[in-house]
Design a protein around this motif. Structure first.
Motif, PDB file in Angstrom:
ATOM      1  N   SER A   1      -3.555   4.974  -1.037  1.00 45.45           N
ATOM      2  CA  SER A   1      -4.479   5.174  -2.147  1.00 45.45           C
ATOM      3  C   SER A   1      -4.162   4.273  -3.333  1.00 45.45           C
ATOM      4  CB  SER A   1      -4.454   6.634  -2.611  1.00 45.45           C
ATOM      5  OG  SER A   1      -3.186   6.955  -3.151  1.00 45.45           O
TER       6      SER A   1
ATOM      7  N   SER B   1      -6.663   0.584   0.072  1.00 48.03           N
ATOM      8  CA  SER B   1      -7.261   1.838   0.526  1.00 48.03           C
ATOM      9  C   SER B   1      -7.784   1.868   1.954  1.00 48.03           C
ATOM     10  CB  SER B   1      -8.385   2.246  -0.429  1.00 48.03           C
ATOM     11  OG  SER B   1      -9.445   1.319  -0.363  1.00 48.03           O
TER      12      SER B   1
ATOM     13  N   SER C   1       0.853  -1.179   0.000  1.00 47.35           N
ATOM     14  CA  SER C   1       0.000   0.000   0.000  1.00 47.35           C
ATOM     15  C   SER C   1       0.892   1.233   0.000  1.00 47.35           C
ATOM     16  CB  SER C   1      -0.901  -0.015   1.242  1.00 47.35           C
ATOM     17  OG  SER C   1      -1.776   1.078   1.232  1.00 47.35           O
TER      18      SER C   1
ATOM     19  N   ASP D   1      -5.042   0.576  -8.579  1.00 50.32           N
ATOM     20  CA  ASP D   1      -6.057   0.848  -7.572  1.00 50.32           C
ATOM     21  C   ASP D   1      -6.446  -0.407  -6.801  1.00 50.32           C
ATOM     22  OD1 ASP D   1      -6.339   3.570  -8.316  1.00 50.32           O
ATOM     23  OD2 ASP D   1      -7.569   2.962 -10.009  1.00 50.32           O
TER      24      ASP D   1
END
Length: 173
Positions: free
Chosen positions: A58, A135, A53, A118
Motif C-alpha cells: 500500500s 500498489s 513496496s 503513496d
C-alpha cells in the motif's frame, strides 16, 4: 533520510541504470528468472535510490543505499541476479545522459532514514515521465518509455492522489 541528503544524491546525477532484483531457479536442468517486484533500484553515480513496496503493497518506501541488496532465500538452487531495465523503460536509456529534473512524492512522510509515500513521479531531462507505484498485488508497478502524459492518466486511478494528497516536489533543474 534527510531531505538534503536525498536531493544531493539525485541532483545533477545521470541515471546509470534501473535494476530489478530477483533469483534464478536452476531446477530440472532449466534456468528461470523469478523477479522480486517489491524492490526497484535507480542507480545514480555511486548511489542507489531504492524503491520498496511496503505495508502490504500500500505504500512506497524510498531510501538511499550504497549497494543493491536482496531478499534472501535459503535454497542452494537459487542464485541472486540483477536485471537491467534501462533499455526497456527509458527511451535511449543506456545511450542518453538522462537526469532527473523533478521528483514529486505523493502522500509523503519522513520515517527515520526513509520517505514513505503513496506514489513517486519523476520527470526526466529527456521529457519522459517515470512513475513508481507500490500498489500492485505482487509489488511495484513502474511506467516509463512511452508514458509521457502525466500520472493522472495511468488507468485513470491516480486522480484522487494528484488532487487531494499532500505532495513534496523537488525541482532539480
Amino acid at each position: 533520510i534527510m531531505i538534503y541528503d536525498f536531493i544531493s544524491t539525485i541532483q545533477e546525477k545521470k541515471i546509470e541504470d534501473l535494476i530489478l532484483t530477483g533469483i534464478t531457479d536452476i531446477s530440472d536442468s532449466e534456468m528461470q528468472f523469478i523477479p522480486d517486484f517489491t524492490l526497484l533500484y535507480l542507480k545514480l553515480d555511486i548511489k542507489y535510490i531504492v524503491f520498496e513496496s511496503v505495508n502490504q503493497y500500500s505504500k512506497l518506501k524510498i531510501t538511499v543505499a550504497d549497494a543493491v541488496s536482496y531478499h534472501k532465500v535459503d535454497d542452494p538452487d537459487f542464485k541472486y541476479i540483477n536485471l537491467s531495465l534501462m533499455d526497456f523503460i527509458l527511451i535511449n536509456g543506456a545511450y542518453a545522459s538522462t537526469k532527473i529534473n523533478k521528483i514529486s512524492i505523493y502522500g509523503a512522510k519522513i520515517e527515520g532514514d526513509s520517505i514513505i509515500c503513496d506514489l513517486a513521479a519523476l520527470k526526466l531531462s529527456n521529457a519522459q515521465s517515470f512513475i513508481v507505484d507500490p500498489s500492485n498485488f505482487w509489488g511495484i508497478t513502474f511506467a516509463g518509455a512511452f508514458y509521457d502524459k502525466g500520472i493522472s492518466k495511468i488507468n485513470g486511478k491516480y486522480n484522487d492522489i494528484v488532487s487531494g494528497v499532500p505532495t513534496i516536489t523537488f525541482p532539480l533543474e
